[in-house]
Write a protein that holds these residues in place. Structure first.
Motif, mmCIF file in Angstrom:
data_model
loop_
_atom_site.group_PDB
_atom_site.id
_atom_site.type_symbol
_atom_site.label_atom_id
_atom_site.label_comp_id
_atom_site.label_asym_id
_atom_site.label_seq_id
_atom_site.Cartn_x
_atom_site.Cartn_y
_atom_site.Cartn_z
ATOM 1 N N HIS A 124 0.662 -1.361 0.019
ATOM 2 C CA HIS A 124 0.006 0.081 -0.030
ATOM 3 C C HIS A 124 0.785 1.424 -0.078
ATOM 4 O O HIS A 124 1.123 1.794 1.076
ATOM 5 N N HIS A 149 -4.034 5.346 -6.403
ATOM 6 C CA HIS A 149 -5.505 5.442 -6.167
ATOM 7 C C HIS A 149 -6.308 4.949 -7.535
ATOM 8 O O HIS A 149 -5.863 5.227 -8.677
ATOM 9 N N GLU A 198 -5.057 0.970 -4.843
ATOM 10 C CA GLU A 198 -6.089 1.237 -3.526
ATOM 11 C C GLU A 198 -7.259 1.591 -4.119
ATOM 12 O O GLU A 198 -7.683 2.745 -4.502
ATOM 13 N N SER A 255 -10.601 0.734 -0.142
ATOM 14 C CA SER A 255 -10.531 1.832 1.305
ATOM 15 C C SER A 255 -11.534 2.653 0.730
ATOM 16 O O SER A 255 -11.974 2.988 -0.446
ATOM 17 N N HIS A 288 -12.855 6.493 0.782
ATOM 18 C CA HIS A 288 -12.301 7.777 0.540
ATOM 19 C C HIS A 288 -13.418 8.939 0.464
ATOM 20 O O HIS A 288 -13.285 10.041 0.808
ATOM 21 N N HIS A 337 -7.323 1.049 5.982
ATOM 22 C CA HIS A 337 -7.844 2.020 6.973
ATOM 23 C C HIS A 337 -9.304 1.962 7.077
ATOM 24 O O HIS A 337 -10.067 2.742 6.730
ATOM 25 N N ASP A 347 1.547 3.246 3.751
ATOM 26 C CA ASP A 347 0.365 4.235 2.778
ATOM 27 C C ASP A 347 1.542 5.517 2.362
ATOM 28 O O ASP A 347 0.931 6.629 2.588
#
Ligand SMILES: [Zn+2]
Ligand SMILES: [Zn+2]
Length: 579
Positions: free
Chosen positions: A344, A377, A416, A441, A443, A471, A532
Motif C-alpha cells: 500500500h 488511487h 488502492e 478503502s 475515501h 484504513h 501508505d
C-alpha cells in the motif's frame, strides 16, 4: 406564570446580550460575513466595504451597541447598508444574510477560514476543488502533499498552513505520538546528561506507546533526591517550571505538559511501574501480591512477585494481558526487523511525489526490504489523480519492466481501490483480476451511520478481489473521527472471506485501532502494517505501525508483510485462485 417567567428571562437575556455586545463581537460578525460573501463569490465591492466596516468598528473609541441607525451610518467607513446590518445584529442577535450563507457552508469550511494564512479565496479552492471540508482533512492533505497541486498554492503555503493548523491543534493539549517523539527524546537525553549516574526513563502513555499523548512523564531516580529535584527545578529544560511534591511540571514550547518525577534511586523501579501502566493495570498486578516490594531492583521482579510473566510497557492497558501473563502465554511481539516488505504505497502515478522506481530503490537499498506493493488511487479518486483503466495498464507495463531490472527485488501490482457508496470496487472484474493484490478503502461520502458504513465495508470485503481492507474507519487522529462501524461484524466478515486488515501506519491513522487487534487475531484474521507512503520517507511510518501493532499484541506469524517474498507470492496466489 410560565409565560411571564419566560418573558422576563428573554428580557434578561436580551439586556445581557446588549451589555456584553462590545465592538469586538460586532466586528467579528461583520468580518465573517465579508469572508462568507467572498467564499461564495459575492459582489467584490460589497465584500470590500463589509471588510472595511469590520475593521472600522473594531477600532471605534465608543460602544457601537448604544448607537442609533443614524449615528452608525455617519461613522467613517460604515455607510447605510452596513449600518442596517449592525442594527439588525443588535436587534436580533444575528444577520439574515449571514445565516443564509452559513446554511450553505459546512461548519468545517467556516472553521478553516479562521486558520492563519488562508483567506476565503484559498478556502474556496480547498473546498471546491480538493473536496476538503474541515481542518482535520486539510491538515492531512498538507501532510500528503496534496495542496501543492491546487492553483495558487506552493510548497511554502502548504507548509505555512500545516504549521498554523498544528499550532491550533496544540491548543487542546493533546498530541500525536509522532509529534512528541523528537522532543521527548531530546529532553530525556538532556536529563540523562545531568544525572549520568542516575536512572532515567519515560513512563505514562508515552512509554505505553499510545497513539495520543496528553502528558509526557519521566521518572528520575538519583542517589540524592533533593539535589536532583533542585537541579531540575532550576534548569531550563522545560518551560513554566512548577513544583508539586516530588514532581516538577512544565511544558514544551508546543504546549505539551511534562511531568518529571524525582525519586530516590532505590524506589525507581516501583515508581516507574506505577507511573507506566494505566490505573486498572497497576491495580490488577498489585492485587496479586501479598507483600509489595518498594525497592525492587527491576520491573521484572514486580511481575514475578505477582506470579506473572513480565508484561511489556505497551501492553499495560487494563487487564487484557494479565490472564495470559499468568499462564505464561504472552505473545512474542512483532518488531521492525520482522518486516520484509511494504504494501500500500503511492507514486507519481497518482498523488505520490516519488516515482515507482525511486520508491523501489529506496525499499531495496535503504530499507533492505524484499518487495514493495504499489497501490495508487483508483479512478474515482479524482482529487488524487486516480488511475483510469488505460493508466492502470501503462503502470503495470512499467512495473513489469522494473521487475526485470531490479534483480530479485519485486514490485507487486496493486491498487488502492475506492469502495464506492454501494460497497462495490472501482473497476470491472477484468481489470481487478490483473492486480496481484487489492487494498479496498473508503475515501468519499464519509458521513454514514453505523449500519450503512458496516454494510458498505462488508460488501467490499465479500468481493473476491479484495485482499486487504484499508484504513477501516477513515479516522484522522485528533482531527476527524472515523465513520462508525460495527467492528465485530467487519472483522468477522474479513475472517470469513480471508481478507487481511490493514494497520495503516500513518501516525494520523493507526487504523485498525489496536484495541481490536486481539479480536481480529482470535478470529484468525491476518493484519498488515502498511505505510501508505506518498514519498520515500513515508515508509518510515512503519515504525509507528509497529508500535501500534505491538500494542495490539500482534506477532510476526500473523502479519502479512512479515512474510518473505516467496511466502507472500504464494499468499497472493492462493487468494487469487480462491484458496
Ligand atoms: Zn487511502
Ligand atoms: Zn493510500
Amino acid at each position: 406564570m410560565i409565560g411571564k417567567a419566560a418573558q422576563l428571562w428573554a428580557a434578561f437575556v436580551f439586556l445581557h446580550f446588549i451589555l456584553i455586545m462590545e465592538n469586538k463581537p460586532i466586528a467579528r460578525t461583520l468580518r465573517l460575513l465579508s469572508q462568507l460573501m467572498e467564499l461564495h463569490e459575492g459582489n467584490p465591492f460589497k465584500i470590500k466595504s463589509m471588510a472595511n466596516a469590520a475593521f472600522k468598528v473594531d477600532k471605534l473609541p465608543f460602544r457601537a451597541a448604544g448607537k442609533t441607525f443614524e449615528e452608525l451610518e455617519k461613522i467613517d467607513g460604515v455607510g447605510k447598508s452596513t449600518a442596517a446590518k449592525i442594527t439588525e445584529l443588535l436587534n436580533t442577535g444575528t444577520i439574515a444574510e449571514l445565516e443564509e450563507l452559513l446554511a450553505k457552508t459546512p461548519a468545517g469550511v467556516v472553521e478553516m477560514m479562521g486558520i492563519k494564512g488562508i483567506g476565503p479565496k484559498k478556502v474556496a479552492i480547498i473546498w471546491r476543488e480538493l473536496g476538503i471540508e474541515n481542518t482535520g482533512e486539510l491538515f492531512y492533505a498538507c501532510n500528503e502533499n496534496r495542496l501543492v497541486e491546487a492553483k495558487g498554492f506552493g510548497l511554502k503555503t502548504q507548509e505555512d498552513i500545516r504549521k498554523a493548523i498544528e499550532f491550533r491543534m496544540a491548543s487542546n493539549g493533546k498530541f500525536l505520538y509522532a509529534q512528541v517523539l523528537p522532543e521527548a527524546n531530546e529532553l530525556i537525553e538532556q536529563i540523562k546528561s545531568i544525572f549520568p549516574q542516575g536512572l532515567v526513563d519515560f513512563a505514562g502513555d508515552f512509554r505505553r506507546c499510545c497513539e495520543i499523548i496528553d502528558k509526557l512523564i519521566i521518572v528520575v531516580g538519583s542517589r540524592d533526591q533533593e539535589i536532583a529535584f533542585n537541579t531540575l527545578q532550576h534548569s531550563e529544560i522545560i518551560h513554566n517550571i512548577r513544583t508539586e511534591g516530588n514532581h516538577i511540571t512544565g511544558e514544551f514550547k508546543n504546549g505539551l505538559q511534562v511531568d518529571i518525577v524525582c525519586i530516590e534511586k532505590r524506589h525507581f523501579y516501583a515508581e516507574l511501574f506505577t507511573q507506566t501502566g494505566d490505573g486498572a493495570h497497576v491495580q490488577a498486578v498489585l492485587s496479586r501480591t501479598a507483600e509489595t516490594t518498594d525497592q525492587p531492583e527491576d520491573e521484572e521482579l514486580i511481575y514475578t512477585k505477582a506470579g506473572l510473566a513480565f508484561i511489556k510497557p505497551e501492553l499495560r492497558e487494563g487487564t487484557i494481558f494479565i490472564e495470559r501473563a499468568a499462564s505464561n502465554a504472552l505473545p512474542q511481539l512483532i518488531a521492525y526487523p520482522d518486516l520484509k516488505g511494504a504494501l500500500h504505497n503511492h507514486s507519481t502515478w497518482s498523488d505520490g511525489i516519488n516515482t515507482v522506481e525511486e520508491m523501489s530503490l529506496y525499499c531495496r537499498d535503504e530499507l533492505k526490504l524484499e518487495y514493495l506493493g504499489m497501490c495508487d488511487h483508483s479512478k474515482s479518486a479524482f482529487y488524487a489523480k486516480g488511475l483510469s483503466i488505460e493508466r492502470v495498464l501503462q503502470q503495470q507495463e512499467e512495473i513489469d519492466h522494473l521487475n526485470k531490472k531490479l534483480n530479485g527485488f519485486r514490485i507487486f501490482k496493486g491498487i488502492e481501490s475506492d469502495i464506492l457508496y454501494d460497497g462495490s470496487l472501482d473497476y470491472p472484474d477484468e481489470i481487478l483480476k490483473r492486480f496481484d493484490f487489492i487494498v479496498a478503502s473508503v475515501h468519499s461520502i464519509l458521513k454514514m451511520d453505523e449500519e450503512k458504513a458496516t454494510t458498505r465495508l462488508i460488501k467490499a470485503i465479500e468481493n473476491p478481489y479484495t485482499t486487504i481492507l484499508g484504513h477501516p474507519t477513515g479516522r484522522l487522529l485528533l482531527s476527524r473521527n472515523g465513520y462508525p462501524i460495527n467492528y465485530k461484524k467487519v472483522i468477522d466478515a474479513c475472517a470469513a472471506n480471508h481478507v487481511v486488515i490493514e494497520i495503516n501506519a500513518n501516525p494520523f491513522r493507526l487504523d485498525l485501532d489496536w484495541r481490536w487487534h486481539q479480536y481480529a487475531l482470535e478470529k484468525g484474521v491476518w493484519l498488515s502494517i502498511n505505510p501508505d507512503a506518498h514519498r520515500k520517507e513515508g515508509f518510515l511510518d512503519m515504525h509507528y505501525g509497529i508500535l501500534a501493532a505491538r500494542k495490539g499484541g500482534l506477532y510476526k506469524e500473523r502479519c502479512l508483510n512479515a512474510l518473505t517474498l516467496q511466502e507472500i507470492m504464494d499468499f497472493f496466489g492462493r487468494k487469487k485462485s480462491g484458496h
